[in-house]
Every structure is written in structure tokens, then in C-alpha cells.
Motif scaffolding. Sequence first.
Motif, PDB file in Angstrom:
ATOM      1  N   GLU A  20     -15.362   1.155  36.175  1.00  0.00           N
ATOM      2  CA  GLU A  20     -14.529   0.230  35.418  1.00  0.00           C
ATOM      3  C   GLU A  20     -15.135  -0.032  34.041  1.00  0.00           C
ATOM      4  OE1 GLU A  20     -13.865  -3.348  37.581  1.00  0.00           O
ATOM      5  OE2 GLU A  20     -12.449  -2.403  38.975  1.00  0.00           O
ATOM      6  N   ILE A  21     -14.284  -0.463  33.136  1.00  0.00           N
ATOM      7  CA  ILE A  21     -14.731  -0.790  31.775  1.00  0.00           C
ATOM      8  C   ILE A  21     -15.688  -1.980  31.813  1.00  0.00           C
ATOM      9  CG2 ILE A  21     -13.987  -1.664  29.528  1.00  0.00           C
ATOM     10  CD1 ILE A  21     -11.400  -0.074  29.906  1.00  0.00           C
ATOM     11  N   HIS A  22     -16.767  -1.844  31.096  1.00  0.00           N
ATOM     12  CA  HIS A  22     -17.751  -2.923  30.985  1.00  0.00           C
ATOM     13  C   HIS A  22     -17.725  -3.567  29.598  1.00  0.00           C
ATOM     14  CE1 HIS A  22     -21.382  -5.245  31.279  1.00  0.00           C
ATOM     15  NE2 HIS A  22     -21.993  -4.513  30.353  1.00  0.00           N
ATOM     16  N   GLU A  23     -17.536  -2.721  28.572  1.00  0.00           N
ATOM     17  CA  GLU A  23     -17.532  -3.255  27.212  1.00  0.00           C
ATOM     18  C   GLU A  23     -16.910  -2.253  26.251  1.00  0.00           C
ATOM     19  OE1 GLU A  23     -21.589  -3.906  26.172  1.00  0.00           O
ATOM     20  OE2 GLU A  23     -22.049  -1.773  25.930  1.00  0.00           O
ATOM     21  N   ASN A  53     -11.894  -7.954  26.956  1.00  0.00           N
ATOM     22  CA  ASN A  53     -11.879  -9.320  27.474  1.00  0.00           C
ATOM     23  C   ASN A  53     -12.328  -9.264  28.931  1.00  0.00           C
ATOM     24  OD1 ASN A  53     -11.090 -11.818  28.664  1.00  0.00           O
ATOM     25  ND2 ASN A  53      -9.549 -12.123  27.073  1.00  0.00           N
ATOM     26  N   GLU A  54     -13.575  -9.605  29.168  1.00  0.00           N
ATOM     27  CA  GLU A  54     -14.157  -9.490  30.505  1.00  0.00           C
ATOM     28  C   GLU A  54     -13.500 -10.449  31.491  1.00  0.00           C
ATOM     29  OE1 GLU A  54     -16.434  -8.360  33.709  1.00  0.00           O
ATOM     30  OE2 GLU A  54     -16.185  -7.352  31.772  1.00  0.00           O
ATOM     31  N   GLU A  55     -13.153 -11.640  31.036  1.00  0.00           N
ATOM     32  CA  GLU A  55     -12.558 -12.630  31.935  1.00  0.00           C
ATOM     33  C   GLU A  55     -11.179 -12.190  32.418  1.00  0.00           C
ATOM     34  OE1 GLU A  55     -11.407 -17.402  32.065  1.00  0.00           O
ATOM     35  OE2 GLU A  55     -12.084 -16.471  30.188  1.00  0.00           O
ATOM     36  N   ASP A  56     -10.358 -11.676  31.504  1.00  0.00           N
ATOM     37  CA  ASP A  56      -9.003 -11.252  31.869  1.00  0.00           C
ATOM     38  C   ASP A  56      -8.919  -9.792  32.282  1.00  0.00           C
ATOM     39  OD1 ASP A  56      -8.187 -13.796  31.265  1.00  0.00           O
ATOM     40  OD2 ASP A  56      -7.341 -13.275  29.301  1.00  0.00           O
ATOM     41  N   LYS A  57     -10.035  -9.049  32.105  1.00  0.00           N
ATOM     42  CA  LYS A  57     -10.071  -7.621  32.426  1.00  0.00           C
ATOM     43  C   LYS A  57      -9.003  -6.853  31.648  1.00  0.00           C
ATOM     44  CE  LYS A  57     -13.350  -8.115  35.482  1.00  0.00           C
ATOM     45  NZ  LYS A  57     -14.724  -7.615  35.217  1.00  0.00           N
ATOM     46  N   ILE A  58      -8.936  -7.121  30.346  1.00  0.00           N
ATOM     47  CA  ILE A  58      -7.956  -6.487  29.466  1.00  0.00           C
ATOM     48  C   ILE A  58      -8.688  -5.921  28.248  1.00  0.00           C
ATOM     49  CG2 ILE A  58      -6.057  -6.922  27.865  1.00  0.00           C
ATOM     50  CD1 ILE A  58      -5.094  -6.764  30.654  1.00  0.00           C
ATOM     51  N   GLY A  59      -8.349  -4.686  27.883  1.00  0.00           N
ATOM     52  CA  GLY A  59      -8.907  -4.079  26.687  1.00  0.00           C
ATOM     53  C   GLY A  59      -7.832  -3.853  25.645  1.00  0.00           C
ATOM     54  N   GLU A  60      -8.177  -4.123  24.378  1.00  0.00           N
ATOM     55  CA  GLU A  60      -7.253  -3.889  23.268  1.00  0.00           C
ATOM     56  C   GLU A  60      -7.846  -2.824  22.357  1.00  0.00           C
ATOM     57  OE1 GLU A  60      -5.766  -7.340  21.197  1.00  0.00           O
ATOM     58  OE2 GLU A  60      -6.347  -8.655  22.859  1.00  0.00           O
ATOM     59  N   LEU A  71      -2.968  -1.269  21.577  1.00  0.00           N
ATOM     60  CA  LEU A  71      -2.705  -0.636  22.859  1.00  0.00           C
ATOM     61  C   LEU A  71      -3.485  -1.430  23.899  1.00  0.00           C
ATOM     62  CD1 LEU A  71      -2.957   1.903  20.626  1.00  0.00           C
ATOM     63  CD2 LEU A  71      -2.429   3.198  22.693  1.00  0.00           C
ATOM     64  N   ILE A  72      -2.907  -1.600  25.090  1.00  0.00           N
ATOM     65  CA  ILE A  72      -3.521  -2.446  26.103  1.00  0.00           C
ATOM     66  C   ILE A  72      -3.963  -1.597  27.290  1.00  0.00           C
ATOM     67  CG2 ILE A  72      -3.250  -4.491  27.540  1.00  0.00           C
ATOM     68  CD1 ILE A  72      -2.994  -4.953  24.492  1.00  0.00           C
ATOM     69  N   TYR A  73      -5.258  -1.721  27.661  1.00  0.00           N
ATOM     70  CA  TYR A  73      -5.832  -0.988  28.794  1.00  0.00           C
ATOM     71  C   TYR A  73      -6.243  -1.956  29.896  1.00  0.00           C
ATOM     72  CZ  TYR A  73      -6.197   3.322  26.032  1.00  0.00           C
ATOM     73  OH  TYR A  73      -5.915   4.446  25.295  1.00  0.00           O
ATOM     74  N   ASP A  74      -6.154  -1.464  31.164  1.00  0.00           N
ATOM     75  CA  ASP A  74      -6.700  -2.259  32.254  1.00  0.00           C
ATOM     76  C   ASP A  74      -8.142  -1.848  32.511  1.00  0.00           C
ATOM     77  OD1 ASP A  74      -6.669   0.114  33.683  1.00  0.00           O
ATOM     78  OD2 ASP A  74      -5.148  -0.528  35.132  1.00  0.00           O
ATOM     79  N   ILE A 147       6.429 -11.500  28.735  1.00  0.00           N
ATOM     80  CA  ILE A 147       5.583 -11.488  29.926  1.00  0.00           C
ATOM     81  C   ILE A 147       5.573 -10.084  30.521  1.00  0.00           C
ATOM     82  CG2 ILE A 147       5.262 -12.389  32.275  1.00  0.00           C
ATOM     83  CD1 ILE A 147       4.656 -14.466  30.173  1.00  0.00           C
ATOM     84  N   GLY A 148       4.385  -9.611  30.918  1.00  0.00           N
ATOM     85  CA  GLY A 148       4.236  -8.330  31.599  1.00  0.00           C
ATOM     86  C   GLY A 148       3.320  -8.471  32.795  1.00  0.00           C
ATOM     87  N   ASP A 149       3.162  -7.382  33.560  1.00  0.00           N
ATOM     88  CA  ASP A 149       2.238  -7.421  34.693  1.00  0.00           C
ATOM     89  C   ASP A 149       1.182  -6.336  34.543  1.00  0.00           C
ATOM     90  OD1 ASP A 149       3.385  -5.006  35.470  1.00  0.00           O
ATOM     91  OD2 ASP A 149       4.647  -5.914  37.022  1.00  0.00           O
ATOM     92  N   PHE A 150       0.270  -6.254  35.520  1.00  0.00           N
ATOM     93  CA  PHE A 150      -0.845  -5.308  35.434  1.00  0.00           C
ATOM     94  C   PHE A 150      -0.444  -3.888  35.831  1.00  0.00           C
ATOM     95  CE2 PHE A 150      -3.341  -9.139  35.094  1.00  0.00           C
ATOM     96  CZ  PHE A 150      -4.431  -8.749  34.320  1.00  0.00           C
ATOM     97  N   SER A 151       0.837  -3.707  36.133  1.00  0.00           N
ATOM     98  CA  SER A 151       1.333  -2.343  36.370  1.00  0.00           C
ATOM     99  C   SER A 151       2.007  -1.768  35.126  1.00  0.00           C
ATOM    100  CB  SER A 151       2.330  -2.347  37.540  1.00  0.00           C
ATOM    101  OG  SER A 151       1.694  -2.729  38.742  1.00  0.00           O
ATOM    102  N   GLY A 152       2.022  -2.552  34.054  1.00  0.00           N
ATOM    103  CA  GLY A 152       2.631  -2.093  32.814  1.00  0.00           C
ATOM    104  C   GLY A 152       4.113  -2.373  32.711  1.00  0.00           C
ATOM    105  N   ASN A 153       4.637  -3.231  33.594  1.00  0.00           N
ATOM    106  CA  ASN A 153       6.053  -3.579  33.564  1.00  0.00           C
ATOM    107  C   ASN A 153       6.312  -4.770  32.650  1.00  0.00           C
ATOM    108  OD1 ASN A 153       6.761  -1.644  35.623  1.00  0.00           O
ATOM    109  ND2 ASN A 153       5.831  -3.032  37.098  1.00  0.00           N
ATOM    110  N   ILE A 154       7.388  -4.705  31.875  1.00  0.00           N
ATOM    111  CA  ILE A 154       7.819  -5.834  31.061  1.00  0.00           C
ATOM    112  C   ILE A 154       8.749  -6.700  31.920  1.00  0.00           C
ATOM    113  CG2 ILE A 154       9.011  -6.594  28.971  1.00  0.00           C
ATOM    114  CD1 ILE A 154       6.410  -5.157  28.439  1.00  0.00           C
TER     115      ILE A 154
END
Length: 331
Positions: A20-23, A53-60, A71-74, A147-154
Motif C-alpha cells: 500500500e501507499i505510504h507516502e 493523506n494518510e488519515e483518509d488513505k487518499i492520494g492526489e 487525479l485521485i488514487y486509493d 459525493i463519490g465512493d472508494f470504488s470510483g463511483n459518483i
Amino acid sequence: MKRTIFIVIFLHFFIHIFGEIHEARENSDGLYGFVDRRGKWIVPPIYYLTFWNEEDKIGEARVKSYEDESLIYDAKGKLLFPSVYKEVYRDKECGLLHLKKGERKPLDPNILDGNPLPLSENEHVEDLRSLEPGSGKLSIVSYYWGIGDFSGNIIIPCDYTTIVYLAEYKAFLVEKQTEDQIQMGLIDMTGEIIVPCQFQEIKVATENIYRVKNMDGKYGYYAHGIEIIPCVYDSATLFKDDIAKVTKDGEIKLINNPLHNGMYDIAVINNKSRRKIGEAISRYPLPNSDVDLNIPMGINTSNNKFALIIANENYEMSPVPYLSLIHISEP
């Protein structure tokens, strides 16, 4: 057996930690990507800038400049959303993602010389000249949320100036600003519209029913995205014991809960029928309508009135005891 269990647990831990992404990290060419705890690239360094964003587990990731949308990565390095969003964060109460999308208009720097700009609530001036010297990057940006979800759905498109999750409703309060007015609506967590975004006030009237106030100041009721009682009333109370009071042109009427008296079919509502019940009705429909004679109606009657309602014992289906005292008051 214990050794096998230990190996499975270790492999699961290893994959979770190192897969998983660390940084966010920069390579020797000045490009950015994302790495795991071992420094292995999960997302290759091909971007102008990345944020993790380590807390939300989201990468920009921004492609060419700081001004770009993200672009948004999980956490696994999967691309969730394309490069159209300015900001993303996880709502801790509902677990979904708030998506911020911007519309940018170039701004002449000379306009700012001592002259205030007439900006709406969702507009602001974005000045990137300090980040990119000599670029003259000055813009008015209008932001809209979805609003979206972690599967990439709007789930909710980015059409709203404000979105707030209301845990007690298990729904999102959405707002749109149009000129000098703010219109609001309700959308559930699946994206279904509970109340369309065209009202100045929304309150829960009773279970699954919402009292609304339109932009002309008239009251009505919505259920499951359908107007079940039209917005034609000067005032309307919330339901109490399945009864609400409405006034129109000084005349007071009592209405019963349309979802509980059999006059409005729940299955029809769930199928999104646009059938309406029309004007407010008496609490006591036929064949017991004689009881209506005891319900007071009048001009300029105060809100806090006691109605002494006597049901004829000859009507076995009468919805109240032989003698009942009912108090209707404004919330």
C-alpha cells in the motif's frame, strides 16, 4: 497447522504493509509518485506534484502544474477518479468521499487595484503568482461539491455549492446558490433524491415525510422524492400522532399522514410515480365524514387551539375514541 496459520497471517500483514501507499515521493528528475514503506513505487513518478493523506488513505496527483485538478488514487494505487477534482476528503461519519470540482475564469490583475470584487459564496480569487513567478496566474474559481465512493463511483454529481452529511437523516443536505438565493434539498447515500434542491427550508415532519418551504414562502410535504401535499399553504406544522395543521388564506385544516391512512400507496411512491393527492384532506375521510363537522375551521384562529372531536359511536371504523381531546400546535 499453527505454522500454516502463522504464515498466512504474516503474508497478509506483509501484503497490507508493503503493498500500500505510504507516502508521496520525488525522484531524481523532480517528478512525483507514491511509494510503499520499502520505497517501492506503487504509482510511478510521472506527476508534477503528489500529496498523500494518510488519515483518509487518499492520494492526489497533479499532472503539469499546481493549478491542475487532481487525479485521485486509493491506498493500493488504483486510480479512482480522473483529473477533474480539486480536492477530495473522506467523510468520517458516512465513509464516503467529498469531491470538489472547480470552474476557473481568468482574472485581470488590474481589476484588483483597490476595487472589491462581487463574489458569491462559492467563489474566490486564486492567486498562483507566488508559486509560479511571472506566470500571472490569477483567476476567479467557482467550486462545486459532489459525493463519490472508494470504488470510483459518483454518487452525487458535483453540482452543489455545499454538501453536508446529516447523520440523523442518513442523507446529505445539498445547497445551490442562485444569484441572491440559496436553494436546498436532500439526497440519500445511494444518490436517490429525497427532496429536490429547490426549497428554502426542509424539516422532518414525521417518519419518511419532510415539510418543505418553497422559494415563494409556501409550505407542503415531500416523501421519497415526491410531492405528496402541494406547496400552497401559508403555514404547516409537523405531524403529531399522524396529524398536522395547515393554513391557507386564513382557513385552518387538519390533515392526516398520507403514508399511514391508505390514501397513498407506498409501492407507488417507491416506483417514483408522480401521482399527487391534491389539496389537504380531513383527518376523517368517508364514510365517517360526519365527524368533520366537529373540527373547527375559521378565520384568524390562533395556532394553539384545542379541538374537541366527538366520534359517533355508530361508526365502528371511526379513527378516534368516543371522546378525544387533541392538541395541535406549531413546532
